[in-house]
Design an enzyme around this catalytic site. Structure first.
Site, PDB file in Angstrom:
ATOM      1  N   ASN A   9      10.231  30.419 -10.991  1.00 13.42           N
ATOM      2  CA  ASN A   9      11.182  30.510  -9.877  1.00 13.42           C
ATOM      3  C   ASN A   9      11.264  29.140  -9.205  1.00 13.42           C
ATOM      4  O   ASN A   9      10.339  28.734  -8.511  1.00 13.42           O
ATOM      5  CB  ASN A   9      10.678  31.579  -8.895  1.00 13.42           C
ATOM      6  CG  ASN A   9      11.490  31.602  -7.614  1.00 13.42           C
ATOM      7  OD1 ASN A   9      12.583  31.048  -7.536  1.00 13.42           O
ATOM      8  ND2 ASN A   9      10.936  32.254  -6.586  1.00 13.42           N
ATOM      9  N   TRP A  10      12.378  28.448  -9.438  1.00 15.68           N
ATOM     10  CA  TRP A  10      12.502  27.080  -8.925  1.00 15.68           C
ATOM     11  C   TRP A  10      12.885  27.040  -7.448  1.00 15.68           C
ATOM     12  O   TRP A  10      13.008  25.959  -6.864  1.00 15.68           O
ATOM     13  CB  TRP A  10      13.533  26.301  -9.769  1.00 15.68           C
ATOM     14  CG  TRP A  10      13.129  26.127 -11.206  1.00 15.68           C
ATOM     15  CD1 TRP A  10      11.960  26.544 -11.792  1.00 15.68           C
ATOM     16  CD2 TRP A  10      13.893  25.499 -12.251  1.00 15.68           C
ATOM     17  NE1 TRP A  10      11.955  26.212 -13.126  1.00 15.68           N
ATOM     18  CE2 TRP A  10      13.123  25.567 -13.443  1.00 15.68           C
ATOM     19  CE3 TRP A  10      15.148  24.890 -12.295  1.00 15.68           C
ATOM     20  CZ2 TRP A  10      13.568  25.053 -14.654  1.00 15.68           C
ATOM     21  CZ3 TRP A  10      15.590  24.372 -13.512  1.00 15.68           C
ATOM     22  CH2 TRP A  10      14.811  24.451 -14.669  1.00 15.68           C
ATOM     23  N   LYS A  11      13.132  28.193  -6.874  1.00 14.35           N
ATOM     24  CA  LYS A  11      13.468  28.302  -5.437  1.00 14.35           C
ATOM     25  C   LYS A  11      14.576  27.316  -5.074  1.00 14.35           C
ATOM     26  O   LYS A  11      15.452  27.038  -5.888  1.00 14.35           O
ATOM     27  CB  LYS A  11      12.221  28.085  -4.578  1.00 14.35           C
ATOM     28  CG  LYS A  11      11.050  28.956  -5.005  1.00 14.35           C
ATOM     29  CD  LYS A  11       9.993  29.023  -3.949  1.00 14.35           C
ATOM     30  CE  LYS A  11       8.741  29.679  -4.504  1.00 14.35           C
ATOM     31  NZ  LYS A  11       7.858  30.148  -3.464  1.00 14.35           N
ATOM     32  N   HIS A  95      12.591  39.128  -3.624  1.00 12.64           N
ATOM     33  CA  HIS A  95      11.525  38.127  -3.486  1.00 12.64           C
ATOM     34  C   HIS A  95      11.059  38.128  -2.027  1.00 12.64           C
ATOM     35  O   HIS A  95      11.863  38.281  -1.105  1.00 12.64           O
ATOM     36  CB  HIS A  95      12.030  36.735  -3.895  1.00 12.64           C
ATOM     37  CG  HIS A  95      10.921  35.733  -3.974  1.00 12.64           C
ATOM     38  ND1 HIS A  95      10.432  35.108  -2.855  1.00 12.64           N
ATOM     39  CD2 HIS A  95      10.185  35.283  -5.019  1.00 12.64           C
ATOM     40  CE1 HIS A  95       9.437  34.308  -3.217  1.00 12.64           C
ATOM     41  NE2 HIS A  95       9.273  34.392  -4.526  1.00 12.64           N
ATOM     42  N   GLU A  97      10.384  35.918   0.031  1.00 13.35           N
ATOM     43  CA  GLU A  97      11.049  34.983   0.953  1.00 13.35           C
ATOM     44  C   GLU A  97      12.391  35.551   1.416  1.00 13.35           C
ATOM     45  O   GLU A  97      12.831  35.280   2.537  1.00 13.35           O
ATOM     46  CB  GLU A  97      11.206  33.610   0.285  1.00 13.35           C
ATOM     47  CG  GLU A  97       9.854  32.908   0.213  1.00 13.35           C
ATOM     48  CD  GLU A  97       9.668  31.964  -0.955  1.00 13.35           C
ATOM     49  OE1 GLU A  97      10.664  31.598  -1.596  1.00 13.35           O
ATOM     50  OE2 GLU A  97       8.510  31.616  -1.231  1.00 13.35           O
ATOM     51  N   GLU A 167       3.506  40.211  -5.985  1.00 15.24           N
ATOM     52  CA  GLU A 167       3.295  38.904  -5.360  1.00 15.24           C
ATOM     53  C   GLU A 167       2.781  39.114  -3.935  1.00 15.24           C
ATOM     54  O   GLU A 167       3.574  39.295  -3.003  1.00 15.24           O
ATOM     55  CB  GLU A 167       4.617  38.138  -5.303  1.00 15.24           C
ATOM     56  CG  GLU A 167       5.218  37.869  -6.652  1.00 15.24           C
ATOM     57  CD  GLU A 167       6.148  36.667  -6.597  1.00 15.24           C
ATOM     58  OE1 GLU A 167       5.856  35.674  -7.266  1.00 15.24           O
ATOM     59  OE2 GLU A 167       7.142  36.714  -5.858  1.00 15.24           O
ATOM     60  N   GLY A 173       2.742  30.313  -2.420  1.00 10.17           N
ATOM     61  CA  GLY A 173       2.877  28.958  -1.902  1.00 10.17           C
ATOM     62  C   GLY A 173       1.752  28.537  -0.979  1.00 10.17           C
ATOM     63  O   GLY A 173       1.850  27.538  -0.272  1.00 10.17           O
ATOM     64  N   SER A 212       0.607  31.449  -6.274  1.00  6.97           N
ATOM     65  CA  SER A 212      -0.251  30.276  -6.511  1.00  6.97           C
ATOM     66  C   SER A 212      -0.904  30.280  -7.892  1.00  6.97           C
ATOM     67  O   SER A 212      -2.044  29.853  -8.046  1.00  6.97           O
ATOM     68  CB  SER A 212      -1.291  30.139  -5.400  1.00  6.97           C
ATOM     69  OG  SER A 212      -0.643  29.943  -4.148  1.00  6.97           O
ATOM     70  N   GLY A 233       5.996  29.971  -8.904  1.00 11.20           N
ATOM     71  CA  GLY A 233       6.846  29.173  -8.021  1.00 11.20           C
ATOM     72  C   GLY A 233       6.561  27.697  -8.207  1.00 11.20           C
ATOM     73  O   GLY A 233       7.014  27.056  -9.156  1.00 11.20           O
ATOM     74  N   GLY A 234       5.772  27.139  -7.297  1.00 15.83           N
ATOM     75  CA  GLY A 234       5.524  25.693  -7.264  1.00 15.83           C
ATOM     76  C   GLY A 234       5.184  25.088  -8.618  1.00 15.83           C
ATOM     77  O   GLY A 234       5.730  24.040  -9.001  1.00 15.83           O
TER      78      GLY A 234
HETATM   79  C1  PEP Z   1       7.053  32.600  -6.096  1.00 13.89           C
HETATM   80  O1  PEP Z   1       7.861  31.897  -5.548  1.00 13.89           O
HETATM   81  O2  PEP Z   1       7.429  33.684  -6.587  1.00 13.89           O
HETATM   82  C2  PEP Z   1       5.665  32.173  -6.185  1.00 13.89           C
HETATM   83  C3  PEP Z   1       4.776  32.945  -6.736  1.00 13.89           C
HETATM   84  O3  PEP Z   1       5.365  30.928  -5.666  1.00 13.89           O
HETATM   85  P1  PEP Z   1       3.988  30.087  -5.867  1.00 13.89           P
HETATM   86  O4  PEP Z   1       3.648  30.173  -7.333  1.00 13.89           O
HETATM   87  O5  PEP Z   1       4.337  28.711  -5.434  1.00 13.89           O
HETATM   88  O6  PEP Z   1       2.958  30.740  -5.030  1.00 13.89           O
END
Ligand code: PEP
Length: 253
Positions: A9-11, A95, A97, A167, A173, A212, A233-234
């Protein structure tokens, strides 16, 4: 046997140029990992360019959100048909966010999920509890409330040709990852919730872990019997790191 899936997920990151470059790197490395389903999920405005950069590589395209409505006067929204048209196969629904910053309710998320199913997209229903909810012992109650509207609208069959992503909000994050036992306990709970309605559908349902995940901690998480890969994500913004996570998802037997 569920095929492991790793979705990036490049957000809201990157430029057209960086999105093309990242997609190209993932596409070139993908052939070495045929046993893992690889998905990239760029921002809407980069979907088309990313699709072109993927070319014929075995990497699927996903979107970060979708409208529950089919067409019409809904400024700023993107429909399931538009996503299909641009080459998407997957779409994230709910998601954390979006739940947190766009106040998406469990009901709205379920409507998006069902719209995606009707259009032949594979929805990834994102669920997870906050730190406070976990501390209060409410994790199961929160997750049940996030899954229940989908079951109400679509029955257990809603989870055929769909995915779940657990999640925990406190892990997204933040650098804090659920430990493998915590992830397994929750994944097993969610699978058994679906199994109350259909053991077959529950057994085939891919449940990804997100929060993470990095190349260094992925293998232990993915070794858990109910963890079928990751939503990243990151770490998905760095091709080498992302492909390290893909490699950790490769079944070893
Ligand atoms: C996400 O955005 O779905 C996520 C899991 O982010 P991160 O891996 O950065 O925690």
């Amino acid at each position: 046997m569920r095929k492991p899936i790793v979705a990036g997920n490049w957000k809201m990151h990157g430029t057209l140029e960086s999105a093309r470059a990242l997609a190209g790197e993932v596409a070139s490395a993908a052939a070495a990992h045929p046993a893992v389903g690889i998905v990239v999920i760029p921002p809407f405005v980069h979907l088309h360019a990313v699709r072109d950069a993927i070319g014929s590589a075995d990497v699927a395209l996903g979107a970060q959100d979708v409208s529950p409505r089919e067409e019409g006067a809904h400024t700023g929204e993107v429909s399931t048909r538009m996503l299909r048209d641009v080459g998407c196969r997957y779409v994230l629904c709910g998601h954390s966010e979006r739940r947190q910053y766009q106040a998406e309710s469990n009901e709205l998320v379920a409507q998006k999920f069902m719209a995606a199913r009707r259009a032949g997209l594979l929805p990834i229903l994102c669920i997870g509890e906050s730190y406070e909810e976990r501390e209060r012992g409410e994790t199961e109650q929160v997750l049940r409330a996030q899954v229940e509207p989908v079951l109400r609208l679509g029955g257990p069959a809603a989870f055929e040709s769909a995915l779940l992503a657990y999640e925990p909000r406190w892990a997204i994050g933040t650098g804090k990852t659920a430990n493998p036992e915590q992830a397994q306990t929750v994944h097993h709970f969610v699978r058994s919730e679906i199994a109350h309605y259909s053991a077959t559908i529950a057994d085939l349902l891919p449940i990804l872990y997100g929060g993470s995940v990095k190349a260094a901690n992925a293998a232990q998480l993915f070794a858990q019997p109910d963890v079928d890969g990751g939503l990243i994500g990151g770490a998905s913004l760095i091709a080498n790191e992302f492909m390290g996570i893909v490699s950790a998802a490769t079944p070893r037997n």
